[in-house]
Design an enzyme around this catalytic site. Sequence first.
Site, PDB file in Angstrom:
ATOM      1  N   VAL A  26       1.481   9.636  -5.962  1.00  0.00           N
ATOM      2  CA  VAL A  26       1.606  11.038  -5.568  1.00  0.00           C
ATOM      3  C   VAL A  26       3.055  11.494  -5.797  1.00  0.00           C
ATOM      4  CG1 VAL A  26       1.215  12.704  -3.713  1.00  0.00           C
ATOM      5  CG2 VAL A  26      -0.146  10.598  -3.781  1.00  0.00           C
ATOM      6  N   ASP A  73      -9.158  -9.887   1.899  1.00  0.00           N
ATOM      7  CA  ASP A  73      -9.450 -11.178   1.273  1.00  0.00           C
ATOM      8  C   ASP A  73      -9.467 -12.217   2.392  1.00  0.00           C
ATOM      9  OD1 ASP A  73      -9.425 -13.569  -0.145  1.00  0.00           O
ATOM     10  OD2 ASP A  73      -7.403 -13.287  -0.955  1.00  0.00           O
ATOM     11  N   ASP A  75       9.169   8.360  -5.564  1.00  0.00           N
ATOM     12  CA  ASP A  75      10.344   9.122  -5.130  1.00  0.00           C
ATOM     13  C   ASP A  75      10.438   9.236  -3.610  1.00  0.00           C
ATOM     14  OD1 ASP A  75       8.301  10.856  -4.523  1.00  0.00           O
ATOM     15  OD2 ASP A  75       9.244  12.617  -5.424  1.00  0.00           O
ATOM     16  N   ARG A  89       0.815  -1.205   0.000  1.00  0.00           N
ATOM     17  CA  ARG A  89       0.000   0.000   0.000  1.00  0.00           C
ATOM     18  C   ARG A  89       0.858   1.269   0.000  1.00  0.00           C
ATOM     19  NH1 ARG A  89      -5.110   1.335   1.246  1.00  0.00           N
ATOM     20  NH2 ARG A  89      -5.367   3.244   2.430  1.00  0.00           N
ATOM     21  N   ASP A 145      -2.554 -14.488  -3.890  1.00  0.00           N
ATOM     22  CA  ASP A 145      -3.082 -15.460  -4.850  1.00  0.00           C
ATOM     23  C   ASP A 145      -4.214 -14.807  -5.646  1.00  0.00           C
ATOM     24  OD1 ASP A 145      -5.184 -15.286  -3.083  1.00  0.00           O
ATOM     25  OD2 ASP A 145      -4.868 -17.253  -2.190  1.00  0.00           O
ATOM     26  N   GLY A 192       5.129  10.735  -8.069  1.00  0.00           N
ATOM     27  CA  GLY A 192       6.018   9.715  -8.632  1.00  0.00           C
ATOM     28  C   GLY A 192       6.689   8.880  -7.560  1.00  0.00           C
ATOM     29  N   HIS A 217       0.845   4.589  -2.654  1.00  0.00           N
ATOM     30  CA  HIS A 217       0.743   5.995  -2.267  1.00  0.00           C
ATOM     31  C   HIS A 217       1.983   6.771  -2.673  1.00  0.00           C
ATOM     32  CE1 HIS A 217      -2.988   6.513   0.245  1.00  0.00           C
ATOM     33  NE2 HIS A 217      -3.020   5.239  -0.114  1.00  0.00           N
ATOM     34  N   ASP A 218       3.137   6.117  -2.585  1.00  0.00           N
ATOM     35  CA  ASP A 218       4.341   6.824  -3.009  1.00  0.00           C
ATOM     36  C   ASP A 218       4.286   7.124  -4.507  1.00  0.00           C
ATOM     37  OD1 ASP A 218       6.802   8.057  -2.930  1.00  0.00           O
ATOM     38  OD2 ASP A 218       7.895   6.193  -3.343  1.00  0.00           O
ATOM     39  N   ASN A 270      -2.975   9.054   5.614  1.00  0.00           N
ATOM     40  CA  ASN A 270      -1.788   8.578   6.330  1.00  0.00           C
ATOM     41  C   ASN A 270      -2.160   7.647   7.487  1.00  0.00           C
ATOM     42  OD1 ASN A 270       1.155   8.723   6.873  1.00  0.00           O
ATOM     43  ND2 ASN A 270       0.504   9.677   8.788  1.00  0.00           N
ATOM     44  N   HIS A 275      -5.140  -6.237  -3.425  1.00  0.00           N
ATOM     45  CA  HIS A 275      -6.055  -6.460  -2.302  1.00  0.00           C
ATOM     46  C   HIS A 275      -6.213  -7.935  -1.942  1.00  0.00           C
ATOM     47  CE1 HIS A 275      -8.057  -2.259  -2.890  1.00  0.00           C
ATOM     48  NE2 HIS A 275      -6.963  -2.206  -2.170  1.00  0.00           N
TER      49      HIS A 275
HETATM   50  C1  LIG Z   1       1.785   9.101   9.487  1.00  0.00           C
HETATM   51  O1  LIG Z   1       1.745   7.754   9.906  1.00  0.00           O
HETATM   52  C2  LIG Z   1       2.947   7.288  10.505  1.00  0.00           C
HETATM   53  C3  LIG Z   1       2.820   5.812  10.777  1.00  0.00           C
HETATM   54  O2  LIG Z   1       1.570   5.436  11.166  1.00  0.00           O
HETATM   55  C4  LIG Z   1       3.238   8.082  11.774  1.00  0.00           C
HETATM   56  O3  LIG Z   1       4.458   7.654  12.329  1.00  0.00           O
HETATM   57  C5  LIG Z   1       3.323   9.546  11.402  1.00  0.00           C
HETATM   58  O4  LIG Z   1       3.496  10.314  12.550  1.00  0.00           O
HETATM   59  C6  LIG Z   1       2.056   9.999  10.667  1.00  0.00           C
HETATM   60  N1  LIG Z   1       2.229  11.363  10.259  1.00  0.00           N
HETATM   61  C7  LIG Z   1       1.316  12.297  10.514  1.00  0.00           C
HETATM   62  C8  LIG Z   1       1.651  13.668  10.060  1.00  0.00           C
HETATM   63  O5  LIG Z   1       0.276  12.056  11.089  1.00  0.00           O
END
Ligand SMILES: *[C@@H]1O[C@H](CO)[C@@H](O)[C@H](O)[C@H]1NC(C)=O
Length: 332
Positions: free
Chosen positions: A77, A250, A81, A69, A258, A79, A73-74, A98, A196
Amino acid sequence: MMETRTLSIWRLVFCVFAVFVLLAPAASVSGQLMVDFYSLSCPAAEDMVRNTVRSATSNDPSVPGRLLRLLFHDCFVEGCDASVLIRGNGTEQSDPSNQSLGGFSVIDSAKRVLELFCPGVVSCADIVALAARDAVALTGGPAVEIPTGRRDGRVSLVSNVRPNIVDTSFSMDEMIKIFSSKGLSLEDLVLLSGAHTIGSAHCGSFSDRFRKDPTGRLVPVDASLDRSFAEELMERCPAGFDPSITVSNDPQTSSSFDNQYFRNLMAGRGLFQSDSVLFSDARTSNLVEAFADDQESFFAGWAQSFVRLTSIDVKGDGEGEIRLSCSVVNAE
Ligand SMILES: *[C@@H]1O[C@H](CO)[C@@H](O)[C@H](O)[C@H]1NC(C)=O
Ligand SMILES: *[C@@H]1O[C@H](CO)[C@@H](O)[C@H](O)[C@H]1NC(C)=O
């Protein structure tokens, strides 16, 4: 008349040519990635990442799903990077999504080992991609050879998150729009949704699939949702779909990569709206059937789509940096 038609054909030819010329430099950026990029500079890099992922997974079986996952997300958003790893006010991590991201500590451990043996050489972006690749192989999925050489970005903005990620409530058209903006096809969309097959989701991420009927009872919004699956979900997510409770994507084979995911879709047991539409939409239902029917074709397709996913807008030579700590950009 004849003359203007000939002229417009030439204009068309010229335009097509111009488009190729203009696109060429952009395409060559991802061309800078190569398999075994670290073969001379840090020959054990891929082994070190794999060992870190393996030991983290043996301590916590949710790690592979989280790493996969995190890669989405990397890459979607800004690219691939490692912009998703940067901490601070107003970075991508400030987006509510997040909350459902994890695996950061696994990336940090891998980076620590790499910095010990090959200081300043291996990018965080490559670690994220390799770790997701290894997560799939460790749970029984295909071992995919991926090119490396990504450089880490210096930009991470919360405003870039919403317009670029797929929300679990998305319609097919909305998903197609985002995927095609990343250069990914309809087939990539179906194959990569196969991620998933592992991982879990917070109750809040699929609460939109239920509504209260006039008597106040919860009922599925979508009539194609399997009756007993819907009951299970309502049982597991009591009290207003408390976001702190999680459910496997799943459930039958939650820790195994699978093709069960595609069979679930055909049985009306897709967890998210964005899963269910893959089988209800005529543009993709045949692909779902094909992958449900033949795991090898899912794996073969996955390998190719995964390489495309990990190549989205990568930064190559002359761009970005090799971050020393994955959660902060290097000092100027
Ligand atoms: C984003 O999630 C991570 C891991 O769950 C956490 O360590 C980090 O503080 C979170 N960042 C923010 C800005 O909430
Ligand atoms: C983030 O913003 C909050 C509120 O504006 C502030 O209190 C906090 O110190 C900031 N943190 C950092 C690391 O800049």
